[in-house]
Scaffold this motif. Structure first.
Motif, PDB file in Angstrom:
ATOM      1  N   LYS A  33       0.874  -1.163   0.000  1.00  0.00           N
ATOM      2  CA  LYS A  33       0.000   0.000   0.000  1.00  0.00           C
ATOM      3  C   LYS A  33       0.916   1.218   0.000  1.00  0.00           C
ATOM      4  O   LYS A  33       1.638   1.461   0.972  1.00  0.00           O
ATOM      5  CB  LYS A  33      -0.912   0.024   1.219  1.00  0.00           C
ATOM      6  N   ILE A  34       0.914   1.970  -1.097  1.00  0.00           N
ATOM      7  CA  ILE A  34       1.862   3.077  -1.280  1.00  0.00           C
ATOM      8  C   ILE A  34       1.391   4.310  -0.507  1.00  0.00           C
ATOM      9  O   ILE A  34       0.248   4.731  -0.622  1.00  0.00           O
ATOM     10  CB  ILE A  34       2.026   3.405  -2.770  1.00  0.00           C
ATOM     11  N   HIS A  35       2.299   4.868   0.282  1.00  0.00           N
ATOM     12  CA  HIS A  35       2.011   6.101   1.019  1.00  0.00           C
ATOM     13  C   HIS A  35       2.616   7.322   0.327  1.00  0.00           C
ATOM     14  O   HIS A  35       2.079   8.429   0.451  1.00  0.00           O
ATOM     15  CB  HIS A  35       2.555   6.008   2.442  1.00  0.00           C
ATOM     16  N   ALA A  36       3.729   7.133  -0.367  1.00  0.00           N
ATOM     17  CA  ALA A  36       4.385   8.250  -1.055  1.00  0.00           C
ATOM     18  C   ALA A  36       5.224   7.712  -2.207  1.00  0.00           C
ATOM     19  O   ALA A  36       5.659   6.562  -2.202  1.00  0.00           O
ATOM     20  CB  ALA A  36       5.258   9.044  -0.084  1.00  0.00           C
ATOM     21  N   ALA A  37       5.434   8.559  -3.194  1.00  0.00           N
ATOM     22  CA  ALA A  37       6.265   8.230  -4.354  1.00  0.00           C
ATOM     23  C   ALA A  37       7.083   9.477  -4.701  1.00  0.00           C
ATOM     24  O   ALA A  37       6.964  10.518  -4.042  1.00  0.00           O
ATOM     25  CB  ALA A  37       5.391   7.797  -5.532  1.00  0.00           C
ATOM     26  N   ALA A  38       7.925   9.383  -5.727  1.00  0.00           N
ATOM     27  CA  ALA A  38       8.747  10.537  -6.091  1.00  0.00           C
ATOM     28  C   ALA A  38       8.958  10.596  -7.599  1.00  0.00           C
ATOM     29  O   ALA A  38       8.865   9.582  -8.292  1.00  0.00           O
ATOM     30  CB  ALA A  38      10.099  10.480  -5.373  1.00  0.00           C
ATOM     31  N   VAL A  39       9.237  11.791  -8.071  1.00  0.00           N
ATOM     32  CA  VAL A  39       9.496  12.029  -9.497  1.00  0.00           C
ATOM     33  C   VAL A  39      11.001  12.018  -9.731  1.00  0.00           C
ATOM     34  O   VAL A  39      11.764  12.616  -8.970  1.00  0.00           O
ATOM     35  CB  VAL A  39       8.898  13.375  -9.944  1.00  0.00           C
ATOM     36  N   PRO A 117      13.724  -2.510   3.989  1.00  0.00           N
ATOM     37  CA  PRO A 117      13.021  -1.943   5.138  1.00  0.00           C
ATOM     38  C   PRO A 117      13.186  -0.422   5.177  1.00  0.00           C
ATOM     39  O   PRO A 117      14.288   0.093   4.979  1.00  0.00           O
ATOM     40  CB  PRO A 117      13.715  -2.602   6.341  1.00  0.00           C
ATOM     41  N   LYS A 118      12.108   0.282   5.438  1.00  0.00           N
ATOM     42  CA  LYS A 118      12.165   1.747   5.494  1.00  0.00           C
ATOM     43  C   LYS A 118      13.029   2.180   6.680  1.00  0.00           C
ATOM     44  O   LYS A 118      12.925   1.602   7.766  1.00  0.00           O
ATOM     45  CB  LYS A 118      10.761   2.330   5.637  1.00  0.00           C
ATOM     46  N   PRO A 119      13.893   3.179   6.490  1.00  0.00           N
ATOM     47  CA  PRO A 119      14.661   3.692   7.628  1.00  0.00           C
ATOM     48  C   PRO A 119      13.732   4.090   8.768  1.00  0.00           C
ATOM     49  O   PRO A 119      12.720   4.757   8.556  1.00  0.00           O
ATOM     50  CB  PRO A 119      15.385   4.912   7.045  1.00  0.00           C
ATOM     51  N   SER A 120      14.074   3.680   9.978  1.00  0.00           N
ATOM     52  CA  SER A 120      13.181   3.869  11.124  1.00  0.00           C
ATOM     53  C   SER A 120      12.985   5.333  11.489  1.00  0.00           C
ATOM     54  O   SER A 120      11.975   5.689  12.096  1.00  0.00           O
ATOM     55  CB  SER A 120      13.736   3.103  12.331  1.00  0.00           C
ATOM     56  N   ASN A 121      13.939   6.188  11.109  1.00  0.00           N
ATOM     57  CA  ASN A 121      13.865   7.598  11.492  1.00  0.00           C
ATOM     58  C   ASN A 121      13.362   8.494  10.362  1.00  0.00           C
ATOM     59  O   ASN A 121      13.535   9.708  10.402  1.00  0.00           O
ATOM     60  CB  ASN A 121      15.239   8.087  11.955  1.00  0.00           C
ATOM     61  N   MET A 122      12.740   7.903   9.350  1.00  0.00           N
ATOM     62  CA  MET A 122      12.259   8.673   8.211  1.00  0.00           C
ATOM     63  C   MET A 122      10.759   8.483   8.033  1.00  0.00           C
ATOM     64  O   MET A 122      10.220   7.400   8.261  1.00  0.00           O
ATOM     65  CB  MET A 122      12.968   8.249   6.913  1.00  0.00           C
ATOM     66  N   SER A 123      10.087   9.562   7.583  1.00  0.00           N
ATOM     67  CA  SER A 123       8.681   9.462   7.213  1.00  0.00           C
ATOM     68  C   SER A 123       8.565   8.761   5.862  1.00  0.00           C
ATOM     69  O   SER A 123       9.567   8.573   5.155  1.00  0.00           O
ATOM     70  CB  SER A 123       8.073  10.860   7.119  1.00  0.00           C
ATOM     71  N   PHE A 124       7.339   8.379   5.493  1.00  0.00           N
ATOM     72  CA  PHE A 124       7.139   7.772   4.178  1.00  0.00           C
ATOM     73  C   PHE A 124       7.548   8.741   3.064  1.00  0.00           C
ATOM     74  O   PHE A 124       8.139   8.333   2.055  1.00  0.00           O
ATOM     75  CB  PHE A 124       5.678   7.352   3.998  1.00  0.00           C
ATOM     76  N   GLU A 125       7.233  10.013   3.230  1.00  0.00           N
ATOM     77  CA  GLU A 125       7.578  11.009   2.205  1.00  0.00           C
ATOM     78  C   GLU A 125       9.085  11.122   2.040  1.00  0.00           C
ATOM     79  O   GLU A 125       9.598  11.185   0.919  1.00  0.00           O
ATOM     80  CB  GLU A 125       6.976  12.366   2.576  1.00  0.00           C
ATOM     81  N   GLU A 126       9.798  11.152   3.160  1.00  0.00           N
ATOM     82  CA  GLU A 126      11.256  11.230   3.096  1.00  0.00           C
ATOM     83  C   GLU A 126      11.836   9.973   2.452  1.00  0.00           C
ATOM     84  O   GLU A 126      12.744  10.050   1.616  1.00  0.00           O
ATOM     85  CB  GLU A 126      11.826  11.416   4.499  1.00  0.00           C
ATOM     86  N   ALA A 127      11.312   8.813   2.839  1.00  0.00           N
ATOM     87  CA  ALA A 127      11.828   7.558   2.293  1.00  0.00           C
ATOM     88  C   ALA A 127      11.578   7.441   0.802  1.00  0.00           C
ATOM     89  O   ALA A 127      12.413   6.909   0.061  1.00  0.00           O
ATOM     90  CB  ALA A 127      11.205   6.371   3.031  1.00  0.00           C
ATOM     91  N   ALA A 128      10.427   7.942   0.332  1.00  0.00           N
ATOM     92  CA  ALA A 128      10.123   7.874  -1.102  1.00  0.00           C
ATOM     93  C   ALA A 128      11.077   8.725  -1.924  1.00  0.00           C
ATOM     94  O   ALA A 128      11.280   8.467  -3.118  1.00  0.00           O
ATOM     95  CB  ALA A 128       8.679   8.319  -1.349  1.00  0.00           C
ATOM     96  N   ALA A 129      11.677   9.730  -1.308  1.00  0.00           N
ATOM     97  CA  ALA A 129      12.606  10.613  -2.021  1.00  0.00           C
ATOM     98  C   ALA A 129      13.960   9.962  -2.274  1.00  0.00           C
ATOM     99  O   ALA A 129      14.778  10.478  -3.040  1.00  0.00           O
ATOM    100  CB  ALA A 129      12.802  11.906  -1.224  1.00  0.00           C
ATOM    101  N   VAL A 130      14.176   8.806  -1.663  1.00  0.00           N
ATOM    102  CA  VAL A 130      15.529   8.247  -1.609  1.00  0.00           C
ATOM    103  C   VAL A 130      15.944   7.341  -2.772  1.00  0.00           C
ATOM    104  O   VAL A 130      16.988   7.577  -3.395  1.00  0.00           O
ATOM    105  CB  VAL A 130      15.719   7.480  -0.275  1.00  0.00           C
ATOM    106  N   PRO A 131      15.222   6.256  -3.083  1.00  0.00           N
ATOM    107  CA  PRO A 131      15.828   5.112  -3.776  1.00  0.00           C
ATOM    108  C   PRO A 131      16.618   5.416  -5.042  1.00  0.00           C
ATOM    109  O   PRO A 131      17.826   5.135  -5.110  1.00  0.00           O
ATOM    110  CB  PRO A 131      14.625   4.204  -4.067  1.00  0.00           C
TER     111      PRO A 131
END
Length: 322
Positions: A33-39, A117-131
């Motif tokens: 279930k996607i909470h955030a994505a990035a361009v 696994p999503k970094p424990s100290n990041m929000s979904f929005e922050e994590a989506a900005a990463v990969p």
């Protein structure tokens, strides 16, 4: 479920928000279930089918993948019987560019090795900005650029998605980092660790005399001869992004320059890699790297997000809240 869909190449206006069938998790897949994505730039290539060579991977006459979107962060809803790494309720993030895209949607089903696994100290929005952007920066610096502690590293185009991660990753390797950007981005790149900043609106980079062990080009229109002059003997220039002319020069002239002397000129294309996602997760949890997010858009606003992104002035990442 709701998803951004398109069936022909073109500008952002070809993207539509539609109701489509919710996917099921296959035997070896994870339903997220996607909470955030990035361009990302790759999304723009997928949208426009440009450069034309990309169509051999994405569909020659029309898009092979109807739902774009590569970077995601979300929560596992279901897993196939053969999945071993995750279970429902796990928070994850990942890059879908190697397994059919589909990130601009409420749900996606993907192989488990596309996620971490999503970094424990990041929000979904922050994590989506990463990969995609962070792994691009990591692979280009570490694998292609052979980065070493104590080196002088220059990041050209330092305020974009890849550039902001590259500054921080290069610093984590113990290097001295110079960032090249415009006036409006000087404070941002300083705030994330750049030791020196060259404002290209005030200083002609082609005339500067400093030399570097490693130069990462993520944007710009400079001739590669300019970067060659800025390299120390045995230095490496890695082209990640920039003008078409610059990319062509690096691909065609770079090998000849590399063979004729000690300075190396190379182009680079990121490849999704779970181990590198986990490596980045550890850097984030250690507080050594953080994402820079410029703007946030709703899923229904993806066309507007693309219009802003293709202007080329985003400070860090553009995130989609699903």
């Amino acid at each position: 479920m709701k998803a951004i869909v398109y069936n022909k190449y073109g500008p952002p206006d070809v993207l539509e928000l539609k109701e489509v069938e919710k996917p099921n998790s296959g035997d070896n897949e994870v339903l997220v279930k996607i909470h955030a994505a990035a361009v990302n730039y790759g999304n723009l290539v997928l949208l426009k089918g440009e450069p034309f060579l990309a169509r051999f991977a994405f569909g020659l006459l029309k898009p092979k993948y109807s739902i774009p979107g590569g970077d995601i962060a979300g929560r596992v809803e279901a897993v196939g019987p053969n999945v071993k790494q995750y279970q429902p309720g796990d928070d994850v993030f990942g890059d879908l560019s190697g397994c059919g895209w589909g990130g601009f949607a409420e749900y996606v089903s993907v192989p488990e090795n596309a996620l971490a696994p999503k970094p424990s100290n990041m929000s979904f929005e922050e994590a989506a900005a990463v990969p995609m952007a962070a792994v691009t920066a990591l692979q280009s610096l570490r694998d292609k650029g052979k980065i070493q502690p104590g080196q002088k590293v220059l990041i050209y185009g330092a305020s974009g998605g890849v550039g902001t991660f590259a500054i921080q990753i290069a610093k984590s390797f113990g290097t001295e980092v110079t960032a090249v950007c415009s006036t409006r981005n000087v404070e941002i790149v300083r705030s994330i660790g750049a030791d020196h900043v060259i404002d290209y609106t005030k200083e002609d980079f082609s005339k500067q005399t400093e030399q570097y062990d490693l130069i990462l080009g993520t944007n710009g229109f400079q001739s590669i001869s300019v970067f060659k002059r800025a390299l120390r003997p045995d230095g490496i220039f890695v082209h990640v992004g920039g003008s078409g002319a610059q990319m062509f020069q690096t691909m065609v002239l770079g090998p000849w320059i590399s063979m004729a002397g000690s300075r190396k000129m190379a182009s680079f294309l990121q490849r999704p890699n779970q181990k590198d996602l986990i490596f980045m997760k550890e850097l984030f949890e250690a507080g050594k790297v953080k994402p820079v997010i410029d703007r946030r858009y709703k899923l229904s606003e993806v066309p507007e997000a693309f219009k802003y992104f293709e202007e080329g002035h985003a400070q860090g990442k553009v995130v989609i809240i699903v």
